[in-house]
Design an enzyme around this catalytic site. Structure first.
Site, PDB file in Angstrom:
ATOM      1  N   THR A 107       1.100   4.058  -4.692  1.00 44.41           N
ATOM      2  CA  THR A 107       0.086   3.604  -5.645  1.00 44.41           C
ATOM      3  C   THR A 107      -1.300   3.511  -5.003  1.00 44.41           C
ATOM      4  OG1 THR A 107       0.547   1.253  -5.212  1.00 44.41           O
ATOM      5  CG2 THR A 107       1.797   2.317  -6.992  1.00 44.41           C
ATOM      6  N   ASP A 133       5.648   1.348  -3.658  1.00 44.81           N
ATOM      7  CA  ASP A 133       4.819   0.998  -2.502  1.00 44.81           C
ATOM      8  C   ASP A 133       3.420   0.588  -2.957  1.00 44.81           C
ATOM      9  OD1 ASP A 133       4.389   1.345   0.636  1.00 44.81           O
ATOM     10  OD2 ASP A 133       2.639   2.212  -0.372  1.00 44.81           O
ATOM     11  N   TYR A 165      -4.900  -1.799  -1.995  1.00 44.73           N
ATOM     12  CA  TYR A 165      -4.785  -0.837  -3.095  1.00 44.73           C
ATOM     13  C   TYR A 165      -5.181  -1.456  -4.435  1.00 44.73           C
ATOM     14  CZ  TYR A 165      -1.729   1.791   0.152  1.00 44.73           C
ATOM     15  OH  TYR A 165      -1.195   2.459   1.221  1.00 44.73           O
ATOM     16  N   HIS A 192      -0.946  -3.833   7.791  1.00 46.57           N
ATOM     17  CA  HIS A 192      -1.597  -2.586   7.396  1.00 46.57           C
ATOM     18  C   HIS A 192      -2.669  -2.194   8.409  1.00 46.57           C
ATOM     19  CE1 HIS A 192      -2.808  -0.221   3.502  1.00 46.57           C
ATOM     20  NE2 HIS A 192      -2.356   0.558   4.478  1.00 46.57           N
ATOM     21  N   SER A 223       2.415  -0.766   9.590  1.00 53.95           N
ATOM     22  CA  SER A 223       2.096   0.495   8.931  1.00 53.95           C
ATOM     23  C   SER A 223       1.107   1.278   9.776  1.00 53.95           C
ATOM     24  CB  SER A 223       1.476   0.210   7.563  1.00 53.95           C
ATOM     25  OG  SER A 223       1.008   1.386   6.965  1.00 53.95           O
TER      26      SER A 223
END
Length: 302
Positions: free
Chosen positions: A146, A198, A203, A265, A302
């Site tokens: 996404t 995800d 995001y 992240h 990540s």
């Protein structure tokens, strides 16, 4: 890629995705177009030989990075195929057409496709094809991504940045359009058999996903335990109290009692002399605190 596509009667993008499946990677293809979402998951009707995989490995060294970047950045025609697709779910996802250059679809067409979405056959393989973590938990190998660059950029805007009235209005329109598209993408994906979604704090799709999941739960399409939800601590969240707050916010925004996988992240660490990487380790410990509480199932980077 074209040769393999013709041999297996699939698109060359499906060849690229299947290559990753057979390599044991986790795939997160992103699309908001129903037919494209279905096509991205229709990867289990064929298997490439070792020789073909070796050839793609060689191709990867030279061109795959460029090609994947192109696929990620361009909203291209979903009917761009190597040849006519005959498999059941793929034929629903593609139409027989001549090859042509990728092009963006007008907003009105996207809406029309969503509203006129045909009944789909559930692709059970999307939920049953999994990889095992070191902690014993499993993750579906294919998930719906996404990420949208234009949407994520807004997360990093400075709070004191001044925007014109026109820009504010445009941002509002863009957000509404993107949220509608992502909501329908999640609905389409899960109804088609996807069980892995995800997202990430940057995001700005957690709330949208929550709304879609609520609909799916109410319609008894899936139960919470059927799904695997991934999100990520934003790289700008460095202070430890902010890390805890960000975890709580993600749980709240997703409207979930627990998150299956919580990642750090892009772990840019503290670069001060003698402390490099220290903050990442501390973040990791905090995520494990939430794992001990049952609020997070698995933790990673990540």
């Amino acid at each position: 890629l074209n040769e393999l596509g013709k041999k297996y009667n699939v698109t060359w993008s499906q060849i690229m995705l299947r290559w990753q499946i057979q390599k044991g990677y986790i795939l997160l293809p992103k699309s908001v177009t129903p037919k494209r979402i279905i096509s991205n998951g229709d990867l289990f009707g064929f298997e490439m030989t070792k020789e073909e995989m070796d050839k793609l490995d060689e191709l990867k060294k030279e061109n795959f990075r460029v090609m994947f970047n192109w696929l990620n950045e361009v909203e291209w025609d979903d009917n761009y195929v190597v040849d006519k697709v005959e498999s059941a779910s793929a034929s629903a996802a593609n139409e027989d057409t001549k090859e042509k250059e990728p092009e963006s679809e007008p907003e009105v067409e996207v809406k029309a496709k969503v509203e006129a979405e045909p009944e789909m056959k559930v692709n059970e393989k999307l939920g049953s094809t999994v990889l095992k973590f070191n902690d014993g938990n499993v993750i579906p190998q294919i998930g719906l991504g996404t990420f949208l660059k234009s949407r994520t950029v807004k997360y990093f805007r400075k709070k004191d940045e001044e925007l014109s009235k026109e820009q504010i209005e445009q941002d509002k329109k863009d957000d509404e359009k993107e949220e509608m598209e992502f909501r329908n993408a999640v609905l389409t994906a899960v109804r088609n058999g996807y069980r892995h979604i995800d997202t990430a704090q940057v995001y700005r799709t957690e709330v949208v996903i929550a709304g879609a999941l609520k609909t799916l739960f109410e319609e008894n399409v899936v139960k919470r335990e059927d799904l695997f939800i991934t999100t990520k601590v934003a790289r700008t969240v460095r202070k430890l109290d902010e890390v805890r707050k960000s975890v709580e916010n993600s749980l709240k925004d997703l409207e979930l009692d627990y998150i299956d996988l919580f990642l750090i992240h892009s772990p840019h660490s503290n670069n001060e002399e003698g402390t490099r990487g220290h903050d990442v380790i501390e973040q990791y410990k905090i995520l494990h605190e939430y794992k001990a509480k049952g609020k997070i199932k698995s933790v990673g980077v990540s």
